[in-house]
Write an enzyme that holds these catalytic residues in place. Sequence first.
Site, PDB file in Angstrom:
ATOM      1  N   GLY A 253      65.990 -45.505  10.670  1.00 16.38           N
ATOM      2  CA  GLY A 253      66.969 -44.599  11.232  1.00 16.38           C
ATOM      3  C   GLY A 253      67.446 -43.530  10.270  1.00 16.38           C
ATOM      4  N   HIS A 254      68.743 -43.205  10.385  1.00 18.75           N
ATOM      5  CA  HIS A 254      69.332 -42.055   9.699  1.00 18.75           C
ATOM      6  C   HIS A 254      69.323 -42.220   8.174  1.00 18.75           C
ATOM      7  CE1 HIS A 254      71.771 -38.439   9.602  1.00 18.75           C
ATOM      8  NE2 HIS A 254      72.749 -39.057   8.959  1.00 18.75           N
ATOM      9  N   PHE A 255      69.853 -43.350   7.695  1.00 17.56           N
ATOM     10  CA  PHE A 255      69.928 -43.578   6.259  1.00 17.56           C
ATOM     11  C   PHE A 255      68.716 -44.383   5.802  1.00 17.56           C
ATOM     12  CE2 PHE A 255      74.517 -42.657   6.916  1.00 17.56           C
ATOM     13  CZ  PHE A 255      74.628 -41.631   5.985  1.00 17.56           C
TER      14      PHE A 255
END
Length: 322
Positions: A296-298
């Site tokens: 995902g994002h991180f």
Amino acid sequence: MILRTLSATLALLMLAPVAQAAPAAAAPQSDAAASVTRYRTATVDGVNIFYREAGPADGPVVLLLHGFPTSSHMFRNLIPLLADRYHVIAPDFPGFGGSAAPDHKQFVYSFGHYADLMDGLVQQLGAKKYTMYVMDYGAPVGYRLALKHPERVSGMIVQNGNAYVEGLGKFWDPIKAYWADKSQAKRTALHMLVTPEITRFQYVDGVRDVSRIDPDNWLHDQVLLDRPGNRDIQMNLFGDYGTNVPLYPQFQAFFRRYQPPTLIVWGRNDKIFPADGAYPYLRDLPHADLHLLDTGHFALEDKLDVMAPIIRQFLDSQVAPR
């Protein structure tokens, strides 16, 4: 109750004097000493900027620019893996991490201002050239910095950092509504973006095995978001993010003209900056190395074991070959 206690404790700590480290001539260091991360604060245009620094003082500079809602904390595990050879600098933007957080009515929270402050910091630290690692908010800050000093950019590492309209999907609809109408109602509608639920979401959404993600991440970020006045700081930044979009053609023109060596390592399951924003880089940087990761994002929190070797290979071969 625990979160409120942590918030109160941190607020007291943030009032304590911060040790400042003026740049000084570096003494000779052993390889082990050079790899130690040091935590410093510099004053740039009257603003205290906290930064993490590691690596040989004369090594090629890698400038790590963080995203929302975190800080240089997001790079804590990557820094030691680069610091044996590279001079790593990871600052916190004002309002984030250990940097100052002036009142939003008395300080301009904008991406242009952030770029100016980062420019002042790297000049203070004597960095003449640098590879930029840009993520989320770090992308427009870094790209604005590149427009100011294109000759200083020796390479780019892009991780879920947008420079194309294709990358602003459904997640951005309420933020775009605020860009169009700066009413209190539209601003209030964005308050949910700084809640504990959304902070946690940014770390775990799109991750196959959530047990790989340290809960301290979102607890750390949330305590800082909950500081008095910080919500308004974040609202100002959500509003100012819209000023980056008209600059996208200039960012892209920089890519085309200068063709900096570029590595793209992107969490393909990210709903905030989806992979739709990764592919367009190849239009302007056809020689870029693109890796879409199942996370995902991180991405660094989940895929450091995958990303670190890719990043090292890129730096060693494209930026500072032996």
